[in-house]
Design a protein around this motif. Structure first.
Motif, mmCIF file in Angstrom:
data_model
loop_
_atom_site.group_PDB
_atom_site.id
_atom_site.type_symbol
_atom_site.label_atom_id
_atom_site.label_comp_id
_atom_site.label_asym_id
_atom_site.label_seq_id
_atom_site.Cartn_x
_atom_site.Cartn_y
_atom_site.Cartn_z
ATOM 1 N N ASP A 479 0.837 -1.205 0.000
ATOM 2 C CA ASP A 479 0.000 0.000 0.000
ATOM 3 C C ASP A 479 0.869 1.252 0.000
ATOM 4 N N ILE A 480 1.933 1.227 0.785
ATOM 5 C CA ILE A 480 2.849 2.372 0.824
ATOM 6 C C ILE A 480 3.501 2.563 -0.540
ATOM 7 N N TRP A 481 3.838 1.456 -1.187
ATOM 8 C CA TRP A 481 4.395 1.530 -2.542
ATOM 9 C C TRP A 481 3.389 2.188 -3.491
ATOM 10 N N ASP A 482 2.151 1.738 -3.428
ATOM 11 C CA ASP A 482 1.132 2.248 -4.347
ATOM 12 C C ASP A 482 0.772 3.702 -4.065
ATOM 13 N N ASN A 483 0.730 4.078 -2.777
ATOM 14 C CA ASN A 483 0.208 5.394 -2.410
ATOM 15 C C ASN A 483 1.273 6.467 -2.213
ATOM 16 N N LEU A 484 2.494 6.060 -1.835
ATOM 17 C CA LEU A 484 3.534 7.042 -1.542
ATOM 18 C C LEU A 484 4.722 6.981 -2.495
ATOM 19 N N VAL A 485 5.017 5.801 -3.018
ATOM 20 C CA VAL A 485 6.221 5.646 -3.839
ATOM 21 C C VAL A 485 5.910 5.790 -5.322
ATOM 22 N N ARG A 486 4.982 4.979 -5.825
ATOM 23 C CA ARG A 486 4.707 4.995 -7.256
ATOM 24 C C ARG A 486 4.292 6.386 -7.762
ATOM 25 N N PRO A 487 3.519 7.184 -6.992
ATOM 26 C CA PRO A 487 3.166 8.522 -7.490
ATOM 27 C C PRO A 487 4.359 9.449 -7.702
ATOM 28 N N ARG A 488 5.516 9.106 -7.121
ATOM 29 C CA ARG A 488 6.706 9.934 -7.327
ATOM 30 C C ARG A 488 7.354 9.688 -8.689
ATOM 31 N N ARG A 489 6.973 8.608 -9.343
ATOM 32 C CA ARG A 489 7.610 8.218 -10.604
ATOM 33 C C ARG A 489 7.360 9.283 -11.666
ATOM 34 N N GLU A 490 8.430 9.727 -12.307
ATOM 35 C CA GLU A 490 8.301 10.734 -13.362
ATOM 36 C C GLU A 490 8.019 10.060 -14.703
ATOM 37 N N THR A 491 7.247 10.758 -15.524
ATOM 38 C CA THR A 491 6.961 10.357 -16.898
ATOM 39 C C THR A 491 7.139 11.593 -17.771
ATOM 40 N N PRO A 492 7.208 11.445 -19.089
ATOM 41 C CA PRO A 492 7.234 12.648 -19.929
ATOM 42 C C PRO A 492 6.068 13.584 -19.628
ATOM 43 N N LYS A 493 4.908 13.014 -19.350
ATOM 44 C CA LYS A 493 3.723 13.811 -19.024
ATOM 45 C C LYS A 493 3.945 14.642 -17.765
ATOM 46 N N SER A 494 4.477 14.019 -16.714
ATOM 47 C CA SER A 494 4.668 14.753 -15.455
ATOM 48 C C SER A 494 5.815 15.757 -15.560
ATOM 49 N N LEU A 495 6.884 15.389 -16.276
ATOM 50 C CA LEU A 495 8.014 16.306 -16.413
ATOM 51 C C LEU A 495 7.640 17.558 -17.208
ATOM 52 N N VAL A 496 6.983 17.371 -18.339
ATOM 53 C CA VAL A 496 6.601 18.529 -19.150
ATOM 54 C C VAL A 496 5.563 19.369 -18.408
ATOM 55 N N SER A 497 4.661 18.717 -17.687
ATOM 56 C CA SER A 497 3.666 19.454 -16.905
ATOM 57 C C SER A 497 4.345 20.338 -15.855
ATOM 58 N N GLN A 498 5.306 19.765 -15.123
ATOM 59 C CA GLN A 498 6.015 20.558 -14.118
ATOM 60 C C GLN A 498 6.783 21.705 -14.764
ATOM 61 N N ALA A 499 7.380 21.444 -15.931
ATOM 62 C CA ALA A 499 8.134 22.498 -16.613
ATOM 63 C C ALA A 499 7.206 23.643 -17.023
ATOM 64 N N MET A 500 6.051 23.315 -17.585
ATOM 65 C CA MET A 500 5.129 24.364 -18.015
ATOM 66 C C MET A 500 4.573 25.142 -16.827
ATOM 67 N N LEU A 501 4.258 24.434 -15.763
ATOM 68 C CA LEU A 501 3.790 25.126 -14.555
ATOM 69 C C LEU A 501 4.863 26.042 -13.994
ATOM 70 N N ARG A 502 6.088 25.547 -13.969
ATOM 71 C CA ARG A 502 7.195 26.353 -13.433
ATOM 72 C C ARG A 502 7.405 27.608 -14.276
ATOM 73 N N LEU A 503 7.407 27.472 -15.588
ATOM 74 C CA LEU A 503 7.583 28.629 -16.467
ATOM 75 C C LEU A 503 6.448 29.631 -16.277
ATOM 76 N N THR A 504 5.235 29.125 -16.081
ATOM 77 C CA THR A 504 4.091 30.009 -15.863
ATOM 78 C C THR A 504 4.211 30.739 -14.532
ATOM 79 N N LEU A 505 4.515 30.000 -13.472
ATOM 80 C CA LEU A 505 4.579 30.584 -12.128
ATOM 81 C C LEU A 505 5.711 31.590 -11.990
ATOM 82 N N GLU A 506 6.766 31.413 -12.778
ATOM 83 C CA GLU A 506 7.908 32.333 -12.717
ATOM 84 C C GLU A 506 7.876 33.377 -13.833
ATOM 85 N N ASP A 507 6.748 33.469 -14.537
ATOM 86 C CA ASP A 507 6.600 34.439 -15.634
ATOM 87 C C ASP A 507 7.710 34.282 -16.668
ATOM 88 N N ARG A 508 8.013 33.024 -17.024
ATOM 89 C CA ARG A 508 9.115 32.769 -17.964
ATOM 90 C C ARG A 508 8.656 32.069 -19.238
#
Length: 750
Positions: A479-508
């Motif tokens: 359960d800890i693997w499913d709920n706390l560990v696996r959600p940390r796994r990066e994918t192209p979807k999560s990486l690009v999402s974080q990049a776009m959010l970061r650029l937006t939040l920093e006005d970049r």
């Protein structure tokens, strides 16, 4: 060497970096700091490099580097973070070893097992890697080979000592309880325990290989007193206890470095007092280090160690594989039955990873085993990727195969990281430390799958299901693997999402046709966006992991949020060169809390910078509009409307030329009144502290102006932490003229 004293500090933090991003994400329990490395560095590691010695009136006599006068080891995972994030402290640690080398002929620093793995529980391969990588890291940083090495939790057995000896290590340090018997000639043995062992001389260990290995044993009761008996509350009391215990030979203490300042506030000052007294020769004491003592007084007697033993477990090394009863005691009634399945699951995974590495890596490397050992030099930065490829890759290896080879090496490194001892040390599997260990295992699995290995996750999680959390809501290890560990796994979807959010939040967000980069130490996302089409900006995103040859490219369409909530934005992603486009709302990416907090922190930093710059500009005008003080006036008219300008007005009042007296008097009344309950007072004090230190680091600072600045801040009831400024000024000794004026203002004895 008689009445010799050596105080050793073990400085260590487990690997905390996110294994995809390569940097440490926010840890809520460390707030208001971002994470525990940052917090403990400010409370302990940095003060140890500049410990204050005070006179009777509380004025500063000296900033003493405790590292220069004690023995120490700093874990490679901590040093790598320090080199990036605390470079001044990092430099002082390296300098301390160089000064000791010049003064005594031997440095103060010891190496440390690379990932703080319990070596008696490690495979032969992992033992070799943990020691070889530790030696490479130490050599790259300190510019010399290590003479001694600190074992994680002092966990030891004969095979471990054989690996140390084969790597050229001359000695290690153990607890007195880890000695089983001693002998004068190596044949006639007599049993000893912690109370009867003579700790004042080093001992030889008879290894089956015949290689030399010396062991020092520290003074158990005094070492424990530093940690648990408030010995650091009084430097004079600390010194007297040490002096009373010293005698013929070496009095050696081994202590956690975090004790000084983190576990015990101002503990570094008590240590600095003791070190100063000892370096002056008081009571005939002589400060030394282990290597210096060993050279002058080599071991004459032999010791037989307790096999598979450690200082922090009364049951050998069971603390790291079973419910032996050893824990921190934070939760009475908790059991640690989860330790065994956690160990079993990670052991199984590492066995699979090792077999996969040699099977797939065999054709890719000139010698897969030698390449893996040498990878430590790449991690240490002493060997470039290009040089490593030339030395260890098979000839004329295609780019795709080179990428596989690098992934295999990274797979092994993250697999080793998962065994850091902290995962088992405490009392609960859902704590940060076991979750981090499982996260490293998750990354290793991903790299294994990406290089052709059958997915080990079902087999590993089946074993984790046997581990039960003490918190019923957390469930099992699976359960800890499913709920706390696996959600940390990066994918192209999560990486690009974080990049776009970061650029937006920093006005970049980049202008049309241009690119902007979001770079973490482990991976970089480069985004190029064009003009909007139907409300969304098309473009491309390129992802590249450090030390990997392939670049993943994606076509994107980004629609920033039209509301105040940035997660209301949308993104569409498709592999470049063809593939199905996936569109989604950013909220649906389900980033884990630490990555969402990292985005919030990026916004907070950018917002504060933007806000302060704007406030500073407006306050420059506002300051010139302040009129003269009128009879019976006690603050500005419409004072509440001036409150947002308070930080900028303070800044200009401190740094700029003074106003005419009557105008200055009225402004001062307002600034004092407004500052009493200002929610941004602490942030302004931190800015004043940083700016003063920055100006002091300039080639020719205006010391008189800075002295006036410090006095002016006090007049306004501001109390910045002048610690960085004091550190910077200490480098300008001797204090004379205007420098002396500033030194007095900063609390030094002049």
């Amino acid at each position: 060497m008689d009445r010799a004293l050596c105080i050793h500090g073990h400085f260590y933090q487990p690997p905390r970096e996110d294994p995809w991003l390569g940097h440490i994400l926010p840890e809520g329990s460390a707030a208001p700091s971002r994470h525990w490395n940052e917090r403990i560095c400010r409370e302990s590691y940095a003060p140890m490099a500049r410990a204050r010695r005070l006179d009777g009136a509380g004025h500063i006599l000296e900033l003493l580097s405790c590292y220069e006068w004690m023995s120490f080891n700093v874990g490679p995972t901590l040093l790598s973070w320090m080199a990036r994030s605390a470079p001044e402290t990092y430099a002082r640690i390296l300098e301390a070893d160089r000064k000791s080398l010049a003064r005594l002929g031997h440095g103060k620093a010891l190496a440390q097992v690379y990932h703080h793995v319990i070596l008696p529980l490690a495979s032969d391969l992992d033992k070799e890697l943990e020691v070889a990588w530790a030696v490479d890291d130490f050599t790259a940083r300190f510019g010399r080979a290590p003479e001694g090495l600190w074992l994680a939790e002092t966990a030891v057995d004969t095979p471990t000592l054989e690996v140390l000896a084969a790597a050229g290590i001359a000695f290690t340090i153990l607890a007195p309880s880890q000695a089983e018997a001693v002998s004068d000639d190596g044949t006639a043995w007599r049993g000893v325990d912690a109370g009867s062992l003579d700790i004042r001389r080093p001992y030889k260990v008879l290894l089956p290989s015949g290689r030399p290995m010396a062991v020092f044993f520290y003074h158990g009761p005094l070492s424990q007193a530093v940690a648990f008996e408030r010995l650091l509350a009084d430097g004079e009391q600390f010194f007297r206890r040490l002096s009373g215990a010293a005698g013929q030979g070496l009095l050696s203490l081994a202590t956690d470095g975090e004790t000084y300042g983190h576990h015990f506030t101002f503990g570094e000052m008590a240590l600095a007092y003791v070190l100063d007294q000892a370096r002056s020769g008081r009571d005939g004491l002589t400060l030394t280090n282990y290597a210096t003592f060993l050279a002058a007084d080599p071991p004459r007697r032999y010791v037989r160690i307790r096999e598979a033993s450690a200082w922090s477990c009364a049951h050998g090394v069971e603390r790291w594989r079973s419910d032996c009863g050893c824990t921190t005691g934070g939760h009475p009634g908790y059991n640690q039955q989860w330790r065994a399945p956690l160990r079993k699951a990670l052991d199984l995974l590492k066995t699979r990873l090792d077999a996969h590495y040699f099977a797939v890596g065999g054709p890719l490397f000139a010698d897969a085993g030698k390449a893996l050992v040498a990878y430590g030099r790449v991690l240490a930065g002493s060997l470039t990727a290009e040089a490593f490829e030339a030395a260890h890759f098979a000839a004329k290896l295609p780019a795709a195969d080179r990428g596989v080879a690098w992934k295999l090496l990274s797979m092994q490194a993250w697999g080793l990281s998962s065994f850091a001892s902290c995962a088992w040390f405490f009392d609960e599997i859902s704590r940060l430390e076991p979750v981090n260990g499982l996260t490293f295992a998750c990354r290793a699995m991903e790299l294994a799958r990406g290089t052709g290995m059958a997915d080990p996750e079902p087999e590993v999680t089946a074993i984790l299901a046997e581990a039960r959390s003490n918190d019923p809501e957390m469930g099992s290890g699976r359960d800890i693997w499913d709920n706390l560990v696996r959600p940390r796994r990066e994918t192209p979807k999560s990486l690009v999402s974080q990049a776009m959010l970061r650029l937006t939040l920093e006005d970049r967000l980049p202008p049309s046709g241009e690119s902007a980069e979001v770079a973490w130490p482990g991976v970089t996302v480069d985004a190029r966006l064009d003009n909007p089409e139907n409300g969304a900006r098309p473009g491309t995103a390129r992802i590249r992991y450090a030390l990997e040859t392939a670049v993943e490219a994606y076509a994107v369409r980004y629609r920033p949020s039209a509301t105040a909530d940035p997660y209301d934005g949308c993104l569409a992603l498709a592999p470049s060169g063809g593939g199905t486009e996936e569109g989604f709302c950013l909220r649906d990416v389900r980033l884990p809390v630490n990555k969402r907090q990292s985005l919030a922190d990026a916004f907070a930093r950018h917002n504060e910078e933007t806000w302060f710059a704007a406030t500073l500009a407006r306050a420059a005008t506002a300051r010139r509009l302040v009129t003269e003080l009128q009879e019976a006036q006690h603050t500005l008219n419409l004072a509440t409307l001036w409150l947002p300008l308070w930080p900028g007005l303070v800044w200009h009042d401190v740094f700029d030329l003074p106003l005419p007296e009557k105008n200055a008097a009225l402004l001062r009344l307002f600034l004092l009144d407004a500052g009493r309950n200002s929610p941004v007072k602490a942030a302004l004090e931190a800015r004043l502290s940083d700016e003063t230190a920055r100006r002091l680091a300039e080639p020719d600072p205006d010391c008189r102006k800075l002295a006036r600045l410090i006095a002016r801040a006090a007049d306004l009831d501001l109390h910045p932490d002048w610690w960085p400024a004091q550190n910077a000024l200490w480098e300008r000794r001797p204090f004379a003229g205007e420098v002396a004026e500033l030194a007095k203002a900063l609390g030094f004895v002049v």
